[in-house]
Motif scaffolding. Structure first.
Motif, mmCIF file in Angstrom:
data_model
loop_
_atom_site.group_PDB
_atom_site.id
_atom_site.type_symbol
_atom_site.label_atom_id
_atom_site.label_comp_id
_atom_site.label_asym_id
_atom_site.label_seq_id
_atom_site.Cartn_x
_atom_site.Cartn_y
_atom_site.Cartn_z
ATOM 1 N N THR A 100 20.824 80.592 34.094
ATOM 2 C CA THR A 100 20.913 79.327 34.829
ATOM 3 C C THR A 100 20.464 79.503 36.271
ATOM 4 N N PHE B 166 19.690 74.102 23.020
ATOM 5 C CA PHE B 166 20.509 74.196 24.232
ATOM 6 C C PHE B 166 21.965 73.892 23.906
ATOM 7 N N PRO C 188 14.702 69.215 22.812
ATOM 8 C CA PRO C 188 13.768 69.231 23.934
ATOM 9 C C PRO C 188 12.371 69.729 23.567
ATOM 10 N N GLY D 117 22.756 72.628 41.906
ATOM 11 C CA GLY D 117 23.671 71.590 42.377
ATOM 12 C C GLY D 117 25.106 71.876 41.998
ATOM 13 N N LEU D 118 25.874 70.820 41.947
ATOM 14 C CA LEU D 118 27.334 70.922 41.819
ATOM 15 C C LEU D 118 27.785 71.844 40.676
ATOM 16 N N VAL D 119 27.346 71.537 39.471
ATOM 17 C CA VAL D 119 27.876 72.263 38.312
ATOM 18 C C VAL D 119 27.319 73.690 38.242
ATOM 19 N N PRO E 4 23.369 70.490 30.526
ATOM 20 C CA PRO E 4 22.620 71.123 29.430
ATOM 21 C C PRO E 4 21.947 72.407 29.909
ATOM 22 N N ILE E 5 22.139 73.495 29.192
ATOM 23 C CA ILE E 5 21.474 74.760 29.523
ATOM 24 C C ILE E 5 20.976 75.384 28.217
ATOM 25 N N SER E 6 19.721 75.797 28.218
ATOM 26 C CA SER E 6 19.133 76.399 27.013
ATOM 27 C C SER E 6 19.795 77.732 26.706
ATOM 28 N N MET F 89 10.947 69.543 27.085
ATOM 29 C CA MET F 89 11.175 68.508 28.108
ATOM 30 C C MET F 89 12.605 68.593 28.646
ATOM 31 N N GLU F 90 12.790 68.143 29.880
ATOM 32 C CA GLU F 90 14.139 68.066 30.465
ATOM 33 C C GLU F 90 14.409 66.644 30.930
ATOM 34 N N ARG F 91 15.574 66.149 30.638
ATOM 35 C CA ARG F 91 16.045 64.878 31.182
ATOM 36 C C ARG F 91 17.539 64.986 31.441
ATOM 37 N N ALA G 245 13.488 81.336 30.347
ATOM 38 C CA ALA G 245 14.800 81.458 29.681
ATOM 39 C C ALA G 245 14.820 80.778 28.308
ATOM 40 N N PRO G 246 14.394 79.515 28.187
ATOM 41 C CA PRO G 246 14.382 78.878 26.866
ATOM 42 C C PRO G 246 13.367 79.492 25.900
#
Ligand SMILES: Cc1cc2nc3c(=O)[nH]c(=O)nc-3n(C[C@H](O)[C@H](O)[C@H](O)COP(=O)(O)OP(=O)(O)OC[C@H]3O[C@@H](n4cnc5c(N)ncnc54)[C@H](O)[C@@H]3O)c2cc1C
Ligand code: FES
Length: 278
Positions: free
Chosen positions: A75, A46, A262, A79-81, A58-60, A236-238, A124-125
């Motif tokens: 994507t 990512f 991830p 939310g905001l970003v 973070p975006i893959s 995984m995502e965090r 996507a990933p």
């Protein structure tokens, strides 16, 4: 890592193309502003994408690692970003740090069947892994893609899914939770496709990406088919800040998702999987 010197310093990229994939998901194709050097990455890695003045997420990477011209990210607006990112159009700038993290072990799966199980934006990933598998098709046994979304309107990369089905020696099954419009395909959760999916459990490697609940049930179904945990990989995502193992934001137990993930082999993360705060 790329040749970019400081991993905390965003590298400027410009949007070459904006693609609306679904009602809430879009793909950005980007070119480096600082020259034509290819952006080498491994499938599953990512980037930290910085929308100037708004924030960094973070975006893959969802593009083709076998022809890393420019950079592609898909994507979902949540939310905001990601909402601000959705407003970007051809010629707009974006900061990029990366590539970061571990990869789907495509080469290690050579000689085996490969089953890819994706839920929603989780395709996507996994798309870079599919590109790599297709580019080296002769090295693998069966390649099976099982993909589930909420409704037919949420299916990503529809044109490519059709091409993969038609042109390559590959099995593609798509299912939706809720059928709408003129959908005539499978209805039900993606895990329901696993019991009959055409792969040999004794020589299969599985790559799984989607919401954690979906990955949990997917792993259970794969185990029922006879796959051992050392041949199942999940992503995984965090929440992340630094992306390079310094700040601790993405920590799960002793591991940092940005650095040790991830992509994890399931037996390495099993005890921590499903726990939000450890
Ligand atoms: C390694 C890694 C790879 C990722 N790859 C991708 C990718 O390829 N494509 C992609 O779209 N996203 C991906 N994500 C998730 C993405 O980073 C988040 O969606 C993003 O950080 C949200 O930022 P935001 O400012 O838009 O939303 P925020 O303002 O931070 O959040 C807004 C709301 O959305 C919720 N939210 C936050 N993240 C998610 C999420 N993942 N799913 C559902 N709801 C969420 C929050 O709980 C909050 O309620 C990845 C995350 C990680 C850790
Ligand atoms: S995001 Fe900082 S340690 Fe992982």
């Amino acid at each position: 890592m790329s040749e970019w010197i400081d991993p905390m310093l965003p590298r400027p990229f410009r949007v070459r193309r904006f693609i609306q994939e679904t009602h809430d998901t879009f793909t950005l194709e980007l070119d480096a502003v600082d020259g034509a050097k290819p952006f080498a990455f491994l499938p599953g890695q990512f980037n930290m994408l910085y929308v100037f003045g708004v924030g960094e997420v973070p975006i893959s990477i969802s593009g083709d690692p076998t022809s890393p011209k420019g950079l592609t990210h898909t994507t979902r607006e949540v939310g905001l970003v990601t909402k601000a990112m959705r407003q970007l159009r051809k010629g707009d700038y974006l900061g990029v740090r990366g590539p970061f993290g571990t990869a789907w072990p495509v080469e290690e799966a050579a000689g085996n069947d490969v089953v890819i199980v994706a839920g929603g934006i989780g395709l996507a990933p996994l798309r870079p892994a599919l590109y790599q598998l297709i580019a080296n098709r002769e090295k693998f046994g069966k390649i099976v893609l099982l993909y589930g979304t909420r409704s037919p309107n949420d299916i990503l990369y529809q044109k490519e899914l059709k091409q993969w089905r038609a042109q390559f020696d590959m099995e593609v099954y798509v299912t939706v939770d809720r059928a709408t419009g003129d959908w005539r395909g499978n209805v039900g959760v993606v895990t329901a496709l696993i019991p009959k999916a055409p792969f040999d459990p004794l020589s299969t490697t599985a790559f799984v990406c989607g919401p954690e609940i979906m990955m949990r049930f997917t792993v259970q179904e794969l185990q029922k088919r006879g796959l051992t945990n050392d041949r199942i990989y999940i992503s995984m995502e965090r929440n992340m800040k630094c992306g390079i193992g310094l700040c601790g934001h993405c920590q799960i137990g002793p591991t940092f998702v940005c650095k040790n993930g991830p992509v994890y082999r399931f037996d390495h993360i099993e005890e921590l999987f499903g726990k939000r705060e450890v």
